[in-house]
Design a protein around this motif. Structure first.
Motif, PDB file in Angstrom:
ATOM      1  N   ASP A  48      -3.323   0.555  -9.747  1.00 47.48           N
ATOM      2  CA  ASP A  48      -4.439   0.985  -8.906  1.00 47.48           C
ATOM      3  C   ASP A  48      -4.181   0.653  -7.445  1.00 47.48           C
ATOM      4  O   ASP A  48      -4.438   1.460  -6.558  1.00 47.48           O
ATOM      5  CB  ASP A  48      -5.748   0.326  -9.376  1.00 47.48           C
ATOM      6  N   GLU A  49      -3.650  -0.534  -7.229  1.00 47.89           N
ATOM      7  CA  GLU A  49      -3.376  -0.958  -5.857  1.00 47.89           C
ATOM      8  C   GLU A  49      -2.273  -0.094  -5.235  1.00 47.89           C
ATOM      9  O   GLU A  49      -2.329   0.250  -4.055  1.00 47.89           O
ATOM     10  CB  GLU A  49      -2.969  -2.429  -5.868  1.00 47.89           C
ATOM     11  N   LEU A  50      -1.291   0.270  -6.034  1.00 45.19           N
ATOM     12  CA  LEU A  50      -0.158   1.043  -5.512  1.00 45.19           C
ATOM     13  C   LEU A  50      -0.548   2.490  -5.192  1.00 45.19           C
ATOM     14  O   LEU A  50       0.125   3.173  -4.440  1.00 45.19           O
ATOM     15  CB  LEU A  50       1.004   1.033  -6.526  1.00 45.19           C
ATOM     16  N   ARG A  51      -1.621   2.928  -5.780  1.00 41.47           N
ATOM     17  CA  ARG A  51      -2.060   4.308  -5.599  1.00 41.47           C
ATOM     18  C   ARG A  51      -2.510   4.622  -4.171  1.00 41.47           C
ATOM     19  O   ARG A  51      -2.489   5.757  -3.741  1.00 41.47           O
ATOM     20  CB  ARG A  51      -3.257   4.551  -6.535  1.00 41.47           C
ATOM     21  N   THR A  52      -2.959   3.587  -3.469  1.00 40.56           N
ATOM     22  CA  THR A  52      -3.568   3.826  -2.154  1.00 40.56           C
ATOM     23  C   THR A  52      -2.863   3.038  -1.057  1.00 40.56           C
ATOM     24  O   THR A  52      -3.298   1.957  -0.671  1.00 40.56           O
ATOM     25  CB  THR A  52      -5.058   3.424  -2.168  1.00 40.56           C
ATOM     26  N   PRO A  53      -1.760   3.570  -0.567  1.00 41.61           N
ATOM     27  CA  PRO A  53      -1.018   2.871   0.492  1.00 41.61           C
ATOM     28  C   PRO A  53      -1.899   2.659   1.723  1.00 41.61           C
ATOM     29  O   PRO A  53      -2.535   3.591   2.208  1.00 41.61           O
ATOM     30  CB  PRO A  53       0.160   3.800   0.786  1.00 41.61           C
ATOM     31  N   ARG A  54      -1.913   1.426   2.205  1.00 36.48           N
ATOM     32  CA  ARG A  54      -2.911   1.034   3.211  1.00 36.48           C
ATOM     33  C   ARG A  54      -2.739   1.701   4.565  1.00 36.48           C
ATOM     34  O   ARG A  54      -3.706   1.901   5.278  1.00 36.48           O
ATOM     35  CB  ARG A  54      -2.880  -0.480   3.398  1.00 36.48           C
TER      36      ARG A  54
END
Lengths: 492, 96
Positions: free
Chosen positions: A480-486
């Motif tokens: 989930d975290e990797l899905r949305t590059p900051r």
């Protein structure tokens, strides 16, 4: 539609199979997303929207006819050193700025046959020489996690495009870490297969005894799917190996009980940032907690790898790049200077500084009187390194260590320091010198930037490498975290 | 061991690169910084070691000598900086 773009290749393939979306709709959605995100990331050198729509239509016809294969209708993109018939292939170099290959690389042909949809050709360091994609002759690519930082290199465009969901998978090439290092920097999965596993026919050659093509993907499962499509013996590449091709998806077993993992202590020295070492050690601890047998091992020659590589790779490059002479294709400058003058002017104008530097080192290392002192010594050093890997692999099934000593650095930070930039590859180069398979999987974050866990296997044992990577992915729960590059504020 | 400007000029000539002394000096500094790193190889005990050119032994790959498909001439010439009458055009090589 945006949530479809962040799906994995395996997931979107299911949607295509179940007719929840058509290949043409998916291609259109991907192209729209590229138009929105690309101005920030600049991963592409040549986008191919028309080709994509045409290929999507063909893929949909195959889907309509009942074909259910995993790459059919899936948008992918290619590093610009892979020859694509009819589509400009520049290697990010001025010397090939107008080169349109008359044929497809074998891997490109294989992806075409698998029904993948090509959305474009991706930025890279010129001739795959570099670790940041800053040596592209055309433009800089930005890391989707922090637009002020590099995506790594040389397959920087390939990693950034996957991280920013502009393609479900990309192909890169890896001579000293050029798939794994950008994969680590951008929070994607990246695999350098064993030397000989994938045909290099149609890959613009840099250092032929080291070059290998491989996938960059969002998940280990996707990596196995793309690998399935590109492996195999090719009569056009004499170094490709005849082997029974397993279904690499069989490696996707969430269980590594009894697998022996070696932790090479030299890969935690060599300037590895303590926070990176800590993140990777934590991952190794978790792998141990689910049943892996972990032991420390030693590969003292790994510390010589950079020195060996920066003789062998430039030597091979000086020979491979001799073909750019302004005669048959690419740039021509100074035709009025006679044939030698034309070659000298063409090459000096067409190649960038880093490429020229490596050609000079290689030419010098191979020149009369210096061959024994440099080239031969480096080849012998390579033998010792290989022997040490062989002996370590008597005790363990795979090695685990960081992919890179640090997370992504800032654009411009290392570009003028000849040695510092090269140290970004210090943990990946030994794997190329020994010809082994190496996988980078995201294993956490340091200061908000992704960190890669490198898994190194025995020759042709991609199965174990993928199995360890897959198991890690299941415990890590980073999807989930990797899905949305900051850097893109969500999805841009 | 460090390269001199004279060696740089010679190497650039071998590599067919037209570079000014200023460019060569610049490159020389960068290359010498790297060469200092290569020095460590000289200290290794390598006399008894066989060189490795490929990570796996690659032997001659033979195939049947049969005629296969080749590129049509037009395709082969399509990228030529200059072509005429089905040929690549290059600067005059033989003096009159």
């Amino acid at each position: 539609m945006k949530e479809l773009l962040t799906l994995s290749l395996a997931e979107i393939s299911q949607k295509l199979h179940q007719r929840e979306i058509s290949a043409v709709e998916l291609a259109e959605a991907t192209l729209t997303h590229i138009s929105a995100v690309e101005p920030q990331v600049q991963a592409f050198l040549t986008p191919t929207p028309e080709l994509a729509l045409e290929m999507a239509q063909q893929a949909q016809a195959r889907l309509d006819a009942g074909e259910r294969t995993p790459l059919l209708g899936v948008p992918v993109a290619l590093k610009d050193n892979l020859c694509t018939a009819g589509v400009r292939t520049t290697c990010a170099s001025r010397i090939l700025h107008n080169f349109v290959p008359p044929y497809d690389a074998t891997v490109v042909k294989q992806l075409r046959e698998a029904g993948a949809v090509f959305v474009g050709k991706l930025n890279m360091d010129e001739f795959a020489m570099g670790s940041s994609t800053e040596f592209s002759a055309f433009h800089v690519t930005r890391n989707p996690w922090d637009l002020e930082r590099v995506p790594g290199g040389s397959s920087g465009g390939s990693a950034a495009a996957v991280a920013a969901h502009m393609a479900y998978a990309t192909l890169g090439s890896d001579t000293g870490g050029s798939i794994r290092q950008p994969a680590a920097f951008c929070g994607t999965v990246g695999l350098k297969p064993t030397y000989g596993r994938v045909s290099r026919y149609g890959l613009v050659a840099y250092a032929s005894s080291l070059d290998q093509i491989g996938p960059l993907t969002k998940t280990v499962e996707d990596c196995a799917i793309v690998l399935n499509a590109i492996v195999g013996k090719d009569p056009h590449d004499a170094t490709s190996v005849e082997l029974p091709a397993p279904d690499f998806r069989d490696a996707l077993i969430d269980d590594i009980k009894g697998i022996r993992l070696g932790v090479p202590k030299e890969f935690f020295a060599q300037g590895v940032q303590p926070e990176v070492a800590e993140t990777v050690q934590k991952a190794i601890g978790l792998l141990e907690s689910v049943g892996a047998e972990v032991q420390e091992v030693s590969l003292p020659m790994a510390e010589q790898s950079l020195a060996i590589y920066y003789i062998l790779a430039p030597a091979e490059c000086s020979s491979n790049l001799a073909r750019y002479d302004g005669v048959r294709y690419g740039l021509r400058v100074g035709a009025e200077k006679g044939h030698i003058g034309m070659m000298e002017a063409t090459r000096a104008t067409g190649f960038g500084k880093e490429v020229i530097q490596r050609i000079i080192i290689g030419t010098y290392a191979l020149s009369s009187g210096y061959y024994d002192a440099f080239y031969l010594k480096a080849q012998k050093g390579r033998t010792l390194l290989r022997q040490q890997f062989d002996s370590v692999f008597q005790q363990v099934d795979a090695l685990v260590c960081p992919t890179t000593p640090t997370p992504a650095f800032k654009i411009g930070e290392l570009v003028d320091d000849p040695l510092a930039m090269k140290l970004a590859d210090v943990l990946t180069i030994p794997v190329n010198l020994a010809g082994l398979p190496g996988l980078s999987v995201p294993c956490g974050f340091v200061d908000g930037l992704p960190v890669g866990l490198q898994i190194i296997g025995k020759p042709f044992d991609e199965m174990t490498v993928l199995r360890v990577g897959y198991t890690w992915e299941q415990i890590a729960c980073l999807q989930d975290e990797l899905r949305t590059p900051r850097g893109l504020g969500g999805l841009g | 061991m460090a390269l001199t400007l004279e060696q740089m000029r010679h190497t650039a000539k071998l590599a067919r690169l037209e570079l000014s002394d200023e460019q060569l000096t610049d490159l020389m500094h960068a290359i010498n910084a790297l060469m200092a790193h290569f020095e460590r190889l000289q200290a290794l005990p390598l006399d008894e070691v066989e060189p490795t050119s490929h990570s796996f032994p690659v032997y001659n790959a033979f195939r049947e000598d049969v005629v296969g498909a080749t590129l049509p001439r037009e395709a082969a010439l399509a990228n030529a900086p200059e072509a005429r009458d089905g040929l690549f055009i290059v600067p005059r090589i033989v003096e009159e």
